[in-house]
Design a protein around this motif. Structure first.
Motif, PDB file in Angstrom:
ATOM      1  N   ARG A  46       0.768  -1.372   0.016  1.00 25.00           N
ATOM      2  CA  ARG A  46      -0.086  -0.016   0.114  1.00 25.00           C
ATOM      3  C   ARG A  46       0.902   1.406   0.085  1.00 25.00           C
ATOM      4  O   ARG A  46       0.594   2.460  -0.680  1.00 25.00           O
ATOM      5  N   GLU A  47       2.054   1.222   0.540  1.00 21.24           N
ATOM      6  CA  GLU A  47       2.755   2.475   0.758  1.00 21.24           C
ATOM      7  C   GLU A  47       4.103   2.472  -0.177  1.00 21.24           C
ATOM      8  O   GLU A  47       4.899   3.207  -0.245  1.00 21.24           O
ATOM      9  N   GLY A  48       4.119   1.266  -0.910  1.00 17.23           N
ATOM     10  CA  GLY A  48       5.379   1.312  -1.850  1.00 17.23           C
ATOM     11  C   GLY A  48       5.703  -0.327  -2.046  1.00 17.23           C
ATOM     12  O   GLY A  48       4.861  -0.987  -2.980  1.00 17.23           O
ATOM     13  N   PHE A  49       6.671  -0.757  -1.547  1.00 15.35           N
ATOM     14  CA  PHE A  49       7.160  -2.094  -1.823  1.00 15.35           C
ATOM     15  C   PHE A  49       7.378  -3.018  -0.463  1.00 15.35           C
ATOM     16  O   PHE A  49       8.241  -2.168   0.349  1.00 15.35           O
ATOM     17  N   THR A  50       7.398  -4.155  -0.521  1.00 18.43           N
ATOM     18  CA  THR A  50       7.673  -5.229   0.646  1.00 18.43           C
ATOM     19  C   THR A  50       8.751  -6.084   0.084  1.00 18.43           C
ATOM     20  O   THR A  50       8.669  -6.685  -1.040  1.00 18.43           O
ATOM     21  N   GLY A  68       6.766  -0.961   2.716  1.00 18.83           N
ATOM     22  CA  GLY A  68       6.708   0.714   2.606  1.00 18.83           C
ATOM     23  C   GLY A  68       8.061   1.147   1.854  1.00 18.83           C
ATOM     24  O   GLY A  68       8.207   2.580   2.104  1.00 18.83           O
ATOM     25  N   LEU A  69       8.743   0.605   1.561  1.00 19.49           N
ATOM     26  CA  LEU A  69      10.156   0.990   0.642  1.00 19.49           C
ATOM     27  C   LEU A  69      10.024   1.515  -0.649  1.00 19.49           C
ATOM     28  O   LEU A  69       9.151   0.983  -1.363  1.00 19.49           O
ATOM     29  N   SER A  70      10.896   2.305  -0.998  1.00 15.91           N
ATOM     30  CA  SER A  70      10.833   2.584  -2.536  1.00 15.91           C
ATOM     31  C   SER A  70      11.220   1.343  -3.129  1.00 15.91           C
ATOM     32  O   SER A  70      11.990   0.278  -2.775  1.00 15.91           O
ATOM     33  N   GLU A 106      13.653   1.084  -5.503  1.00 15.81           N
ATOM     34  CA  GLU A 106      15.048   0.865  -5.318  1.00 15.81           C
ATOM     35  C   GLU A 106      15.503   0.202  -4.173  1.00 15.81           C
ATOM     36  O   GLU A 106      16.396  -0.730  -3.975  1.00 15.81           O
ATOM     37  N   ASP A 107      15.049   0.770  -3.075  1.00 13.76           N
ATOM     38  CA  ASP A 107      15.668   0.361  -1.784  1.00 13.76           C
ATOM     39  C   ASP A 107      15.025  -1.258  -1.530  1.00 13.76           C
ATOM     40  O   ASP A 107      15.883  -1.862  -0.887  1.00 13.76           O
ATOM     41  N   ALA A 108      13.940  -1.483  -1.933  1.00 19.52           N
ATOM     42  CA  ALA A 108      13.497  -2.971  -1.809  1.00 19.52           C
ATOM     43  C   ALA A 108      14.204  -3.727  -2.642  1.00 19.52           C
ATOM     44  O   ALA A 108      14.646  -4.942  -2.091  1.00 19.52           O
ATOM     45  N   GLU A 109      14.567  -3.572  -3.885  1.00 17.22           N
ATOM     46  CA  GLU A 109      15.458  -4.480  -4.804  1.00 17.22           C
ATOM     47  C   GLU A 109      16.750  -4.524  -4.093  1.00 17.22           C
ATOM     48  O   GLU A 109      17.141  -5.695  -4.285  1.00 17.22           O
TER      49      GLU A 109
END
Length: 60
Positions: free
Chosen positions: A11-15, A34-36, A38-41
């Motif tokens: 809901r807020e970005g990526f998990t 809720g990560l961007s 780029e940060d999640a990857e």
């Protein structure tokens, strides 16, 4: 070797999700949600490299 962690939209970005448990990955008691993208990857890549090497120190 199959990756243990993958990136899924939330809901807020990526998990960063642990496919073994179906739960979000947790680092230092913080769920990786809720990560961007780029940060999640980046986080999934780091966790997968450590999991392939047998290192679980980052995980709870």
């Amino acid at each position: 070797m199959i990756d243990r962690y993958l990136v899924r939209p939330d809901r807020e970005g990526f998990t960063v999700s642990d496919i073994w448990t179906g739960e979000p990955a947790v680092i230092a008691m913080v769920p990786q949600t809720g990560l961007s993208r780029e940060d999640a990857e980046h986080t999934a890549d780091l966790l997968n490299r450590r999991a392939h090497a047998g290192d679980t120190r980052l995980l709870q």
